[in-house]
Write a protein that holds these residues in place. Structure first.
Motif: not given
Lengths: 180, 178
Positions: A60-62, A64, A80, A82-84, A87-88, A101-102
Motif C-alpha cells: 500500500e498505497v502508491k 496499488v 495488497v 497494508r500499512k495497518t 479490525p476485520y 520517505t518518512t
C-alpha cells in the motif's frame, strides 16, 4: 522548481524534484491518479514479467493502481500488503520496516485470508520505486514467512544505487536538496 | 478450522461471498474488498459508468480501498483521478487539511491534499468516487476538499451504500445492515 524527465512506452512526464529528508531530494513518481502513465507502465511490465509468476503482491498505497492494471493485463491475482492491521482481518501477519520517505518505522500487514493465495506460490513483488530496498526486504521476509517464493521484483524505477535484483523500467538519480 | 459466515453480493453476474464484520455487538455488515479483485471491480464499474455525468472532467477519490475502482472508472472515460490521502506525506506543500465529521468513528479522520493538485481541480466538473459509503461523512469531507480547491462536484458515486447517509449518491447496489 526543478523537474526530471521520464518516458515509459511513449508516455512522457516531468517528475517534480522534492526534498524528502535532511540532505536528500528525489524525483517524485506518483502513479496515483495518472491513468495513462499507469497503463503504459503496466504494458511494459507485463512483457518483462517472468512467466513462472503466479501471484502479484504490492505494498500500500502508491503501487496499488499499477498492481491493478498489471493484474488486468496478465490475469494474475494481486494482493495488497497494508500499512495497518484492519479490525476485520483474520490472523494478520506483520513485519516492521523503516520507510525512506518518512524515516519512521512502517508496518506491512498481510490479511490471514490472503495467505492461502501466497503459500507455495511463485510471487512477484510489484512496487513503484525501489530505493534503499527496506520496504522490499520487509515484504520479501513477510512473503517468505507465510510460505511464498519471491521469484521476481518488479519496479517502475530503481533509485540511488542501481541494483540487479530488481526488474525495473528505468533508474532515477538522487538529488541535492539545493536542486529541489 | 475457523468457520466464517458470509453474505452473497451479486453485481452484473459476478457473485462474491463476502465475510461479515461485526463493528459493534449485534451489528454485522458485509465486508466488500475491491483491492485485489479485478473481476469484481470491473463488474461494479460497468454498473456505475453509465451513471457518470457526460461532462465529467476528473475523478477524486480517497485512499486506499477505493483506488482500483477510481482507476477503472477513470480509464473507462480516459480521465485522470486524484487520490486524497489520509495521512500527511513529507512532500506535501501547503496541503488542504479537512477533518471528517463522523458519528461512528469518534476521533475524527483527516483528509490531506497536496496544494500542487488544486490547480487540476479548479473550475473542473469533479466526480467523487468511493468503494463503500456508510454515514456519508468521508464523502462530505471529500466534497469540501474539492470545493476548497475551487472544483464543482458533478456527481457522487459509490460502489455500495449501507445505512442511511447517502442521499444524492449513485451506487451499484445497496448493502444491508444485518
Amino acid at each position: 522548481m526543478k523537474s526530471y524527465p521520464i518516458e515509459i512506452g511513449g508516455v512522457r512526464r516531468e517528475l517534480p524534484v522534492v526534498q524528502v529528508g535532511d540532505g536528500v531530494a528525489v524525483a517524485l513518481l506518483n502513479l496515483l491518479g495518472d491513468t495513462e502513465l499507469t497503463e503504459a507502465v503496466a504494458a511494459e511490465m507485463a512483457q518483462r514479467l517472468p512467466k513462472q509468476v503466479e501471484v502479484l503482491v504490492t505494498p500500500e498505497v502508491k503501487a496499488v493502481p499499477l498492481a491493478h492494471a498489471l493484474s488486468n493485463r496478465t490475469g494474475l491475482p494481486y494482493i495488497v500488503a497494508r500499512k495497518t492491521a484492519k479490525p476485520y482481518m483474520i490472523q494478520p501477519v506483520t513485519r516492521e520496516v523503516l520507510s525512506i520517505t518518512t524515516g519512521k518505522p512502517q508496518l506491512l500487514v498481510l490479511d490471514g485470508a490472503d495467505i492461502a493465495k501466497i503459500k507455495g506460490r511463485k510471487v512477484a513483488i510489484v512496487d513503484d520505486v525501489v530505493s534503499t530496498g527496506s520496504t522490499l526486504k520487509g515484504l520479501r521476509e513477510l512473503i517468505e514467512s507465510v510460505g511464498g517464493e519471491v521469484s521476481a521484483v518488479m519496479a517502475v524505477f530503481t533509485e540511488g544505487t542501481p541494483r540487479d535484483d530488481v526488474i525495473a523500467l528505468g533508474h532515477l538519480p538522487l538529488f541535492n536538496p539545493e536542486e529541489a | 478450522m475457523v468457520t466464517m459466515e458470509t453474505y452473497p453480493i451479486e453485481i452484473g453476474g459476478v457473485t462474491r461471498h463476502v465475510p461479515l464484520h461485526e463493528p459493534f455487538p449485534g451489528v454485522r455488515i458485509p465486508l466488500v474488498d475491491f483491492l485485489g479483485d479485478i473481476e469484481f471491480v470491473r463488474a461494479v464499474t460497468s454498473e456505475l459508468e453509465p451513471k457518470m455525468p457526460s461532462g465529467a472532467d476528473l475523478i477524486v477519490t480517497v485512499e486506499t480501498s477505493s483506488i482500483p475502482l477510481a482507476h477503472e472508472l477513470a480509464a473507462s472515460r480516459d480521465l485522470n483521478y486524484i487520490v486524497v490521502r489520509k495521512r500527511r506525506r513529507p512532500y506535501m506543500v501547503d496541503p488542504i487539511i479537512q477533518e471528517v465529521e463522523s458519528l461512528t468513528l469518534g476521533a475524527g479522520e483527516v483528509l490531506w491534499l497536496d496544494r500542487r493538485y488544486t490547480e487540476r481541480i479548479l473550475n473542473k466538473n469533479v466526480v467523487l468516487v468511493m468503494d463503500v459509503v456508510a454515514s456519508g461523512g468521508t464523502m462530505r469531507a471529500l466534497e469540501r476538499v474539492v470545493n476548497r480547491a475551487g472544483g464543482k462536484v458533478a456527481a457522487r458515486m459509490a460502489g455500495f451504500h449501507q445505512g442511511n447517509g447517502a442521499e444524492g449518491i449513485a451506487t451499484a447496489a445497496e448493502l444491508p445492515l444485518l
